[in-house]
Design a protein around this motif. Structure first.
Motif, short mmCIF file in Angstrom:
data_model
loop_
_atom_site.label_atom_id
_atom_site.label_comp_id
_atom_site.label_asym_id
_atom_site.label_seq_id
_atom_site.Cartn_x
_atom_site.Cartn_y
_atom_site.Cartn_z
N ALA A 41 0.82 -1.22 0.00
CA ALA A 41 0.00 0.00 0.00
C ALA A 41 0.85 1.27 0.00
N THR A 42 2.17 1.13 -0.04
CA THR A 42 3.06 2.30 -0.01
C THR A 42 2.78 3.17 -1.23
N PRO A 43 2.44 4.46 -1.00
CA PRO A 43 2.14 5.34 -2.12
C PRO A 43 3.40 6.05 -2.64
N TYR A 44 3.46 6.22 -3.96
CA TYR A 44 4.52 7.03 -4.56
C TYR A 44 4.12 7.36 -5.98
N THR A 45 4.35 8.60 -6.36
CA THR A 45 4.13 9.02 -7.74
C THR A 45 5.38 9.72 -8.23
N CYS A 46 5.94 9.21 -9.31
CA CYS A 46 7.11 9.81 -9.94
C CYS A 46 6.63 10.95 -10.84
N GLY A 47 7.35 12.05 -10.80
CA GLY A 47 6.96 13.21 -11.58
C GLY A 47 6.90 12.98 -13.08
N TRP A 48 7.70 12.07 -13.59
CA TRP A 48 7.67 11.85 -15.05
C TRP A 48 7.20 10.46 -15.47
N LYS A 49 7.19 9.48 -14.52
CA LYS A 49 6.74 8.12 -14.87
C LYS A 49 5.29 7.87 -14.45
N GLY A 50 4.85 8.49 -13.37
CA GLY A 50 3.48 8.31 -12.91
C GLY A 50 3.38 7.56 -11.60
N GLU A 51 2.22 6.96 -11.36
CA GLU A 51 1.94 6.27 -10.10
C GLU A 51 2.65 4.92 -10.05
N CYS A 52 3.34 4.71 -8.96
CA CYS A 52 4.15 3.51 -8.75
C CYS A 52 3.39 2.49 -7.90
N GLN A 53 3.57 1.22 -8.22
CA GLN A 53 3.06 0.13 -7.39
C GLN A 53 4.24 -0.58 -6.75
N TYR A 54 4.33 -0.50 -5.43
CA TYR A 54 5.37 -1.23 -4.70
C TYR A 54 4.89 -2.64 -4.40
N PHE A 55 5.86 -3.55 -4.23
CA PHE A 55 5.58 -4.93 -3.85
C PHE A 55 6.50 -5.33 -2.71
N ASN A 56 5.96 -6.10 -1.76
CA ASN A 56 6.77 -6.77 -0.77
C ASN A 56 7.23 -8.07 -1.41
N VAL A 57 8.44 -8.52 -1.08
CA VAL A 57 8.99 -9.74 -1.66
C VAL A 57 9.11 -10.79 -0.58
N LYS A 58 8.55 -11.97 -0.85
CA LYS A 58 8.60 -13.09 0.10
C LYS A 58 9.95 -13.79 0.01
N ASP A 59 10.51 -14.05 1.17
CA ASP A 59 11.75 -14.81 1.29
C ASP A 59 11.49 -15.89 2.32
N GLY A 60 10.95 -17.01 1.89
CA GLY A 60 10.54 -18.05 2.83
C GLY A 60 9.37 -17.53 3.66
N ASP A 61 9.53 -17.54 4.98
CA ASP A 61 8.49 -17.03 5.86
C ASP A 61 8.63 -15.53 6.12
N THR A 62 9.71 -14.94 5.62
CA THR A 62 9.96 -13.51 5.82
C THR A 62 9.42 -12.72 4.63
#
Length: 100
Positions: A41-62
């Motif tokens: 749900a982390t929000p970010y909008t780049c001034g020239w690329k637009g709205e960004c979608q962040y992802f959490n990355v699973k590493d086993g149980d972490t």
């Protein structure tokens, strides 16, 4: 090229299918193991690329927060700057190592 987290390949594609933007390698959507990504749900909008979608990355149980991101619907004007459409391409950072 590969995006690897602690020995697990998160994405893999030939270099000629990746796009380099601002020093980051972006992998085509089909080359990414989406089972290892959780939308953030982390929000970010780049001034020239637009709205960004962040992802959490699973590493086993972490789960590592915001270690991947993409631009699902980048500003069309950015395609000229990048040289092609990079919608939904995914890039990685911090612990996720991108290697040839």
């Amino acid at each position: 090229m590969k995006a690897v987290l602690n020995g697990t390949v998160v994405a893999e594609a030939p270099q000629d299918q990746l796009i380099k933007i601002e020093g980051n390698w972006y992998f085509p959507p089909a080359s990414v193991n989406s089972d290892l990504l959780i939308p953030s749900a982390t929000p970010y909008t780049c001034g020239w690329k637009g709205e960004c979608q962040y992802f959490n990355v699973k590493d086993g149980d972490t789960v590592l927060q915001d270690r991947a991101f993409s631009y699902p619907t980048p500003y069309p004007a950015s395609f000229d700057r990048v040289g092609q459409d990079y919608s939904n391409y995914v890039t990685f950072w911090k612990e996720v190592q991108v290697t040839a």
